[in-house]
Enzyme design. Structure first.
Site, PDB file in Angstrom:
ATOM      1  N   ASP A 175       0.876  -1.173   0.000  1.00 19.13           N
ATOM      2  CA  ASP A 175       0.000   0.000   0.000  1.00 19.13           C
ATOM      3  C   ASP A 175       0.910   1.218   0.000  1.00 19.13           C
ATOM      4  O   ASP A 175       2.021   1.163   0.555  1.00 19.13           O
ATOM      5  CB  ASP A 175      -0.907  -0.005   1.245  1.00 19.13           C
ATOM      6  CG  ASP A 175      -2.087   0.968   1.120  1.00 19.13           C
ATOM      7  OD1 ASP A 175      -1.860   2.153   0.830  1.00 19.13           O
ATOM      8  OD2 ASP A 175      -3.228   0.515   1.296  1.00 19.13           O
ATOM      9  N   CYS A 206      -7.021  -1.871  -3.955  1.00 21.90           N
ATOM     10  CA  CYS A 206      -6.621  -0.474  -4.096  1.00 21.90           C
ATOM     11  C   CYS A 206      -7.597   0.198  -5.069  1.00 21.90           C
ATOM     12  O   CYS A 206      -8.284  -0.478  -5.833  1.00 21.90           O
ATOM     13  CB  CYS A 206      -5.184  -0.373  -4.593  1.00 21.90           C
ATOM     14  SG  CYS A 206      -4.908  -1.247  -6.140  1.00 21.90           S
ATOM     15  N   PRO A 207      -7.670   1.527  -5.059  1.00 24.06           N
ATOM     16  CA  PRO A 207      -8.600   2.199  -5.986  1.00 24.06           C
ATOM     17  C   PRO A 207      -8.054   2.198  -7.407  1.00 24.06           C
ATOM     18  O   PRO A 207      -6.854   1.983  -7.621  1.00 24.06           O
ATOM     19  CB  PRO A 207      -8.657   3.628  -5.436  1.00 24.06           C
ATOM     20  CG  PRO A 207      -7.378   3.813  -4.696  1.00 24.06           C
ATOM     21  CD  PRO A 207      -6.958   2.467  -4.196  1.00 24.06           C
ATOM     22  N   THR A 233     -11.866  -7.778  -6.537  1.00 21.07           N
ATOM     23  CA  THR A 233     -13.216  -7.286  -6.222  1.00 21.07           C
ATOM     24  C   THR A 233     -13.191  -5.757  -6.132  1.00 21.07           C
ATOM     25  O   THR A 233     -14.088  -5.162  -5.554  1.00 21.07           O
ATOM     26  CB  THR A 233     -13.734  -7.869  -4.880  1.00 21.07           C
ATOM     27  OG1 THR A 233     -12.843  -7.472  -3.845  1.00 21.07           O
ATOM     28  CG2 THR A 233     -13.847  -9.371  -4.917  1.00 21.07           C
ATOM     29  N   ARG A 235     -11.761  -2.841  -8.844  1.00 17.94           N
ATOM     30  CA  ARG A 235     -12.232  -2.226 -10.094  1.00 17.94           C
ATOM     31  C   ARG A 235     -11.588  -2.978 -11.249  1.00 17.94           C
ATOM     32  O   ARG A 235     -10.396  -3.325 -11.197  1.00 17.94           O
ATOM     33  CB  ARG A 235     -11.841  -0.740 -10.164  1.00 17.94           C
ATOM     34  CG  ARG A 235     -12.725   0.175  -9.336  1.00 17.94           C
ATOM     35  CD  ARG A 235     -14.151   0.271  -9.883  1.00 17.94           C
ATOM     36  NE  ARG A 235     -15.007   1.147  -9.106  1.00 17.94           N
ATOM     37  CZ  ARG A 235     -15.813   0.777  -8.115  1.00 17.94           C
ATOM     38  NH1 ARG A 235     -15.869  -0.500  -7.753  1.00 17.94           N
ATOM     39  NH2 ARG A 235     -16.566   1.660  -7.480  1.00 17.94           N
ATOM     40  N   ASP A 259     -14.977 -10.009  -9.443  1.00 24.82           N
ATOM     41  CA  ASP A 259     -16.317  -9.446  -9.238  1.00 24.82           C
ATOM     42  C   ASP A 259     -16.493  -8.205 -10.096  1.00 24.82           C
ATOM     43  O   ASP A 259     -17.575  -7.628 -10.143  1.00 24.82           O
ATOM     44  CB  ASP A 259     -16.516  -9.090  -7.755  1.00 24.82           C
ATOM     45  CG  ASP A 259     -17.940  -8.638  -7.470  1.00 24.82           C
ATOM     46  OD1 ASP A 259     -18.872  -9.383  -7.836  1.00 24.82           O
ATOM     47  OD2 ASP A 259     -18.134  -7.541  -6.908  1.00 24.82           O
ATOM     48  N   GLU A 264     -17.239  -3.900 -17.835  1.00 23.88           N
ATOM     49  CA  GLU A 264     -18.490  -4.389 -17.234  1.00 23.88           C
ATOM     50  C   GLU A 264     -19.682  -3.485 -17.506  1.00 23.88           C
ATOM     51  O   GLU A 264     -20.831  -3.920 -17.417  1.00 23.88           O
ATOM     52  CB  GLU A 264     -18.319  -4.572 -15.724  1.00 23.88           C
ATOM     53  CG  GLU A 264     -18.160  -3.264 -14.949  1.00 23.88           C
ATOM     54  CD  GLU A 264     -18.050  -3.485 -13.440  1.00 23.88           C
ATOM     55  OE1 GLU A 264     -17.219  -4.291 -13.013  1.00 23.88           O
ATOM     56  OE2 GLU A 264     -18.802  -2.825 -12.702  1.00 23.88           O
ATOM     57  N   HIS A 296     -20.310  -7.893 -10.131  1.00 24.37           N
ATOM     58  CA  HIS A 296     -20.238  -6.728  -9.231  1.00 24.37           C
ATOM     59  C   HIS A 296     -21.283  -6.830  -8.108  1.00 24.37           C
ATOM     60  O   HIS A 296     -22.101  -5.929  -7.914  1.00 24.37           O
ATOM     61  CB  HIS A 296     -20.418  -5.425 -10.018  1.00 24.37           C
ATOM     62  CG  HIS A 296     -19.680  -4.278  -9.378  1.00 24.37           C
ATOM     63  ND1 HIS A 296     -18.921  -3.377 -10.084  1.00 24.37           N
ATOM     64  CD2 HIS A 296     -19.577  -3.885  -8.086  1.00 24.37           C
ATOM     65  CE1 HIS A 296     -18.404  -2.487  -9.255  1.00 24.37           C
ATOM     66  NE2 HIS A 296     -18.783  -2.780  -8.039  1.00 24.37           N
TER      67      HIS A 296
HETATM   68  P1  NAD Z   1     -10.034   2.682   0.819  1.00 25.80           P
HETATM   69  O1  NAD Z   1      -9.872   4.046   0.252  1.00 25.80           O
HETATM   70  O2  NAD Z   1     -10.447   2.551   2.263  1.00 25.80           O
HETATM   71  O3  NAD Z   1      -8.680   1.856   0.635  1.00 25.80           O
HETATM   72  C1  NAD Z   1      -7.908   1.905  -0.528  1.00 25.80           C
HETATM   73  C2  NAD Z   1      -6.465   1.638  -0.130  1.00 25.80           C
HETATM   74  O4  NAD Z   1      -5.697   1.616  -1.316  1.00 25.80           O
HETATM   75  C3  NAD Z   1      -5.882   2.735   0.780  1.00 25.80           C
HETATM   76  O5  NAD Z   1      -5.227   2.165   1.878  1.00 25.80           O
HETATM   77  C4  NAD Z   1      -4.899   3.451  -0.129  1.00 25.80           C
HETATM   78  O6  NAD Z   1      -3.758   3.971   0.554  1.00 25.80           O
HETATM   79  C5  NAD Z   1      -4.499   2.329  -1.072  1.00 25.80           C
HETATM   80  N1  NAD Z   1      -3.914   2.815  -2.320  1.00 25.80           N
HETATM   81  C6  NAD Z   1      -4.128   3.981  -2.957  1.00 25.80           C
HETATM   82  N2  NAD Z   1      -3.342   4.062  -4.055  1.00 25.80           N
HETATM   83  C7  NAD Z   1      -2.641   2.899  -4.099  1.00 25.80           C
HETATM   84  C8  NAD Z   1      -1.675   2.398  -4.979  1.00 25.80           C
HETATM   85  N3  NAD Z   1      -1.259   3.107  -6.045  1.00 25.80           N
HETATM   86  N4  NAD Z   1      -1.149   1.182  -4.726  1.00 25.80           N
HETATM   87  C9  NAD Z   1      -1.541   0.473  -3.638  1.00 25.80           C
HETATM   88  N5  NAD Z   1      -2.457   0.906  -2.764  1.00 25.80           N
HETATM   89  C10 NAD Z   1      -3.004   2.102  -2.982  1.00 25.80           C
HETATM   90  O7  NAD Z   1     -11.051   1.934  -0.128  1.00 25.80           O
HETATM   91  P2  NAD Z   1     -11.956   0.654   0.219  1.00 25.80           P
HETATM   92  O8  NAD Z   1     -13.247   1.112   0.795  1.00 25.80           O
HETATM   93  O9  NAD Z   1     -11.139  -0.328   0.949  1.00 25.80           O
HETATM   94  O10 NAD Z   1     -12.273   0.140  -1.262  1.00 25.80           O
HETATM   95  C11 NAD Z   1     -11.272  -0.465  -2.070  1.00 25.80           C
HETATM   96  C12 NAD Z   1     -11.780  -0.589  -3.486  1.00 25.80           C
HETATM   97  O11 NAD Z   1     -12.875  -1.518  -3.503  1.00 25.80           O
HETATM   98  C13 NAD Z   1     -12.351   0.740  -4.027  1.00 25.80           C
HETATM   99  O12 NAD Z   1     -11.453   1.256  -4.973  1.00 25.80           O
HETATM  100  C14 NAD Z   1     -13.663   0.390  -4.683  1.00 25.80           C
HETATM  101  O13 NAD Z   1     -13.588   0.747  -6.046  1.00 25.80           O
HETATM  102  C15 NAD Z   1     -13.784  -1.130  -4.531  1.00 25.80           C
HETATM  103  N6  NAD Z   1     -15.120  -1.525  -4.122  1.00 25.80           N
HETATM  104  C16 NAD Z   1     -15.709  -2.577  -4.772  1.00 25.80           C
HETATM  105  C17 NAD Z   1     -16.985  -2.985  -4.419  1.00 25.80           C
HETATM  106  C18 NAD Z   1     -17.684  -4.154  -5.060  1.00 25.80           C
HETATM  107  O14 NAD Z   1     -18.900  -4.333  -4.894  1.00 25.80           O
HETATM  108  N7  NAD Z   1     -16.979  -4.988  -5.827  1.00 25.80           N
HETATM  109  C19 NAD Z   1     -17.680  -2.305  -3.397  1.00 25.80           C
HETATM  110  C20 NAD Z   1     -17.022  -1.259  -2.737  1.00 25.80           C
HETATM  111  C21 NAD Z   1     -15.745  -0.871  -3.101  1.00 25.80           C
END
Ligand code: NAD
Length: 339
Positions: A175, A206-207, A233, A235, A259, A264, A296
């Site tokens: 991270d 990660c995002p 799961t 993006r 997912d 998608e 998703h």
């Molecule tokens: P969050 O913001 O709490 O956590 C994201 C983490 O990624 C943070 O710790 C951040 O420091 C880290 N990060 C940022 N840039 C990075 C990089 N370049 N390399 C490595 N790590 C990096 O987000 P979250 O709530 O844990 O959500 C994570 C992802 O899950 C989101 O991006 C969202 O798109 C996805 N999501 C998917 C679903 C689904 O239904 N499939 C639902 C909710 C969220």
């Protein structure tokens, strides 16, 4: 009371929003189509629009919304890669989101994919239904003691870490900002290369930002353990799907759980069972016995959808009071401390 046009409505969206709105009393209009250049006009006269992950809120769409009197774009999700935030700011639109609803929902689905792929539950289910009780090809491995890597240890990643810690996995993470809860649990933060070299399971949390687009490409796959399990799961575009298909064909990738999928937007959330899928890359993915794709749905628990509706309507009420919360960009004069 504000007027909000809710795009991309499914029956469950309307049900949960109507129930939550009994407490907030806003005027909600539900539209089935996604927000797009063609449908933006439907929001004319509304104060706000409510959109989801695959609604296209690009600059031309936002311009149409602003011209129709919309002042707030309320995302009913956490990710916001589908919204042109800079354009919204230029147009004087505020954008808010639901930063957390149930990280447990997504984390638990992630672990569900890991378990199903490892023990080939999807194949076992089909076999037993057909009276085939052979175990050939169903052998798994103990998760206990298996090195597992988590990329992105935010709200969801840390819960995946906690669950896998419970299974006795040896945990690694990458991270840009290490999470103290993970460090305390004994998770080792390492470089991506070290993680690829060490882990048999890799899970992405990660995002999607420019730096993480196609994070998992041919070069990354080349550095991974043979027969690695890859789970996404987060993006779709974190993964170069064609490179992953090549990795599955060469058996560098032994298991794939998705997912989310890069393209998608043309597929997920609708019943296309009577149609011919035109996306050949996606169709190829479905042919592998060691791939599980869900559409998703990781977020989709009763708890999460309730929280999504309540937070979105609360975001709207706070906006009505001249403030912004859970903000991505705020064009009001009075901004709350988190703006
Ligand atoms: P969050 O913001 O709490 O956590 C994201 C983490 O990624 C943070 O710790 C951040 O420091 C880290 N990060 C940022 N840039 C990075 C990089 N370049 N390399 C490595 N790590 C990096 O987000 P979250 O709530 O844990 O959500 C994570 C992802 O899950 C989101 O991006 C969202 O798109 C996805 N999501 C998917 C679903 C689904 O239904 N499939 C639902 C909710 C969220």
């Amino acid at each position: 009371m504000l007027k909000m046009a809710v795009f991309n409505t499914k029956p469950y969206v309307e049900r949960f929003f109507r129930r939550a709105n009994e407490r907030f009393g806003h005027e909600l209009t539900f539209f089935e189509p996604r927000l797009s250049d063609e449908t933006a006009e439907m929001a004319r006269g509304a104060d706000a629009v409510c959109i989801f992950v695959n609604d296209a809120a690009d600059a031309p769409v936002l311009k149409r919304l602003a011209e129709g009197g919309v002042r707030l774009v309320a995302l009913r999700c956490a990710g916001f890669n589908n919204v042109d935030i800079a354009a919204a700011e230029r147009l004087g639109l505020s954008v808010v989101r639901v930063p957390a609803y149930s990280p447990y929902a997504v984390a638990e689905h992630t672990v569900g994919l890991i378990l199903a792929l490892n023990r080939r539950i999807h194949r076992a289910h089909q076999r037993v239904r057909e009276g085939n009780f052979s175990l050939e090809g169903l052998m798994g491995f103990d998760l206990h003691g298996t090195p597992a890597g988590i990329i992105g240890t935010g709200k969801i990643g840390v819960i995946v870490a906690k669950i896998l810690h419970g299974f006795g996995c040896e945990l690694y993470a990458y991270d840009v900002q290490p999470n103290p809860d993970c460090v305390e649990m004994g998770v080792k933060y390492v470089s991506l290369d070290k993680m690829y070299e060490t882990c048999y399971i890799l899970s992405l949390h990660c995002p999607l930002v420019p730096e993480t687009h196609h994070l998992i490409d041919a070069a990354a796959i080349d550095k991974m353990q043979d027969c690695v399990m890859l789970i996404n799961t987060s993006r779709g575009a974190l993964i170069d799907t064609q490179a992953v298909i090549d990795g599955l064909k060469s058996q560098r990738i032994g298991y794939l759980g998705l997912d989310v999928y890069e393209e998608e937007g043309d597929l997920f959330f609708d019943d296309l069972s009577d149609q011919i899928i035109q996306d050949d890359v996606f169709a190829r993915l479905l042919m592998f016995p060691n791939v599980i794709v869900t559409g998703h749905q990781a977020f989709f628990t009763h708890n999460a959808v309730t929280a999504i509706a309540e937070t979105t309507l609360d975001n709207l009420s706070v906006f009505e009071q001249g403030q912004c919360q859970n903000v991505l960009t705020c064009s009001l004069h009075h901004k709350s401390p988190d703006s």
